[in-house]
Scaffold this active site. Structure first.
Site, short mmCIF file in Angstrom:
data_model
loop_
_atom_site.label_atom_id
_atom_site.label_comp_id
_atom_site.label_asym_id
_atom_site.label_seq_id
_atom_site.Cartn_x
_atom_site.Cartn_y
_atom_site.Cartn_z
N ASP A 30 4.05 23.11 0.60
CA ASP A 30 4.22 24.57 0.55
C ASP A 30 3.28 25.12 -0.55
OD1 ASP A 30 6.95 26.56 1.36
OD2 ASP A 30 5.38 27.26 -0.01
N ILE A 31 2.56 26.20 -0.24
CA ILE A 31 1.62 26.74 -1.24
C ILE A 31 2.31 27.56 -2.33
CG2 ILE A 31 -0.60 26.77 0.00
CD1 ILE A 31 0.04 29.72 0.72
N GLN A 93 13.77 34.20 6.16
CA GLN A 93 12.66 33.61 6.92
C GLN A 93 11.46 34.55 6.91
OE1 GLN A 93 13.40 32.94 11.12
NE2 GLN A 93 11.65 31.56 11.33
N HIS A 99 10.82 25.70 10.58
CA HIS A 99 10.35 24.77 9.56
C HIS A 99 11.51 24.34 8.67
CE1 HIS A 99 9.71 28.93 8.26
NE2 HIS A 99 9.99 28.54 7.03
N PHE A 100 11.40 23.11 8.20
CA PHE A 100 12.39 22.51 7.30
C PHE A 100 11.75 22.39 5.93
CE2 PHE A 100 13.40 21.31 11.57
CZ PHE A 100 14.78 21.45 11.63
N HIS A 101 12.39 22.99 4.94
CA HIS A 101 11.92 22.87 3.55
C HIS A 101 12.54 21.62 2.94
CE1 HIS A 101 10.68 27.25 2.97
NE2 HIS A 101 11.49 27.38 3.99
P1 5GP Z 1 10.54 30.76 4.99
O1 5GP Z 1 10.83 31.78 3.94
O2 5GP Z 1 10.04 31.37 6.28
O3 5GP Z 1 11.69 29.81 5.23
O4 5GP Z 1 9.39 29.85 4.42
C1 5GP Z 1 8.03 30.04 4.66
C2 5GP Z 1 7.30 29.17 3.66
O5 5GP Z 1 5.95 29.07 4.06
C3 5GP Z 1 7.31 29.76 2.24
O6 5GP Z 1 7.92 28.83 1.36
C4 5GP Z 1 5.82 29.98 1.94
O7 5GP Z 1 5.50 29.69 0.61
C5 5GP Z 1 5.15 29.05 2.91
N1 5GP Z 1 3.82 29.47 3.33
C6 5GP Z 1 3.47 30.73 3.73
N2 5GP Z 1 2.17 30.75 4.06
C7 5GP Z 1 1.68 29.49 3.88
C8 5GP Z 1 0.39 28.88 4.06
O8 5GP Z 1 -0.59 29.51 4.46
N3 5GP Z 1 0.29 27.56 3.75
C9 5GP Z 1 1.35 26.84 3.29
N4 5GP Z 1 1.14 25.55 3.03
N5 5GP Z 1 2.59 27.37 3.12
C10 5GP Z 1 2.75 28.68 3.41
#
Ligand code: 5GP
Ligand code: ZN
Length: 135
Positions: A30-31, A93, A99-101
């Site tokens: 994750d970035i 989200q 996606h799974f963190h």
């Molecule tokens: P959500 O909040 O949808 O569960 O998590 C999305 C995740 O994707 C976030 O933790 C965010 O930092 C990550 N993310 C968003 N854009 C990118 C990207 O371009 N590359 C990577 N590696 N992670 C991303």
């Protein structure tokens, strides 16, 4: 999905720090991590939310979740591991591809649900990827 960020990452159209890939799953750092080694494991099949991921695709991705969790634990020597999966903007989200963190956790360190500050530089993430992969 042509305009899905994670589909583009899976296809290699957007660069990522890849940790693992098989026929069903793709895993990358994750970035904007909540902890050192925060990794996303995504099914290669596009579905926006868990509710619309076919059960056979869920069954395909979960072994990768376990495998990557084990890899992170072994390489980063963390004490615990958080697994988080969000559905819908009200749940937090932000990317509409399931996606799974996986977030490594350490004894004595806060287990917060906010990004680390400062955001790690690309060079730092590349070095972390190499550490996880044992390069
Ligand atoms: P959500 O909040 O949808 O569960 O998590 C999305 C995740 O994707 C976030 O933790 C965010 O930092 C990550 N993310 C968003 N854009 C990118 C990207 O371009 N590359 C990577 N590696 N992670 C991303
Ligand atoms: Zn997608």
């Amino acid at each position: 999905m042509d305009d899905c960020l994670f589909c583009k990452i899976i296809r290699g159209e957007i660069p990522s720090f890849k940790i693992f890939e098989d026929d069903h799953a793709y895993a990358f750092l994750d970035i904007n991590p909540f902890g050192r080694g925060h990794t996303l494991v995504v099914p290669k099949f596009h579905a926006d939310q868990l509710f619309r991921l076919p059960p056979e695709e869920l069954a395909g991705v979960m072994p990768a979740v376990q495998r990557v969790a084990t890899l992170l634990r072994n390489r980063l020597r963390c004490d615990g591991m958080a697994l988080m999966q969000l559905n819908g903007a009200c749940a937090g989200q932000t990317v509409n591809h399931v996606h799974f963190h996986l977030i490594p956790r350490y004894e004595g360190q806060p287990a917060g649900w906010q990004p680390l500050a400062p955001v790690p530089a690309a060079q730092e993430l590349a070095a972390l990827r190499d550490e996880i992969l044992g390069r």
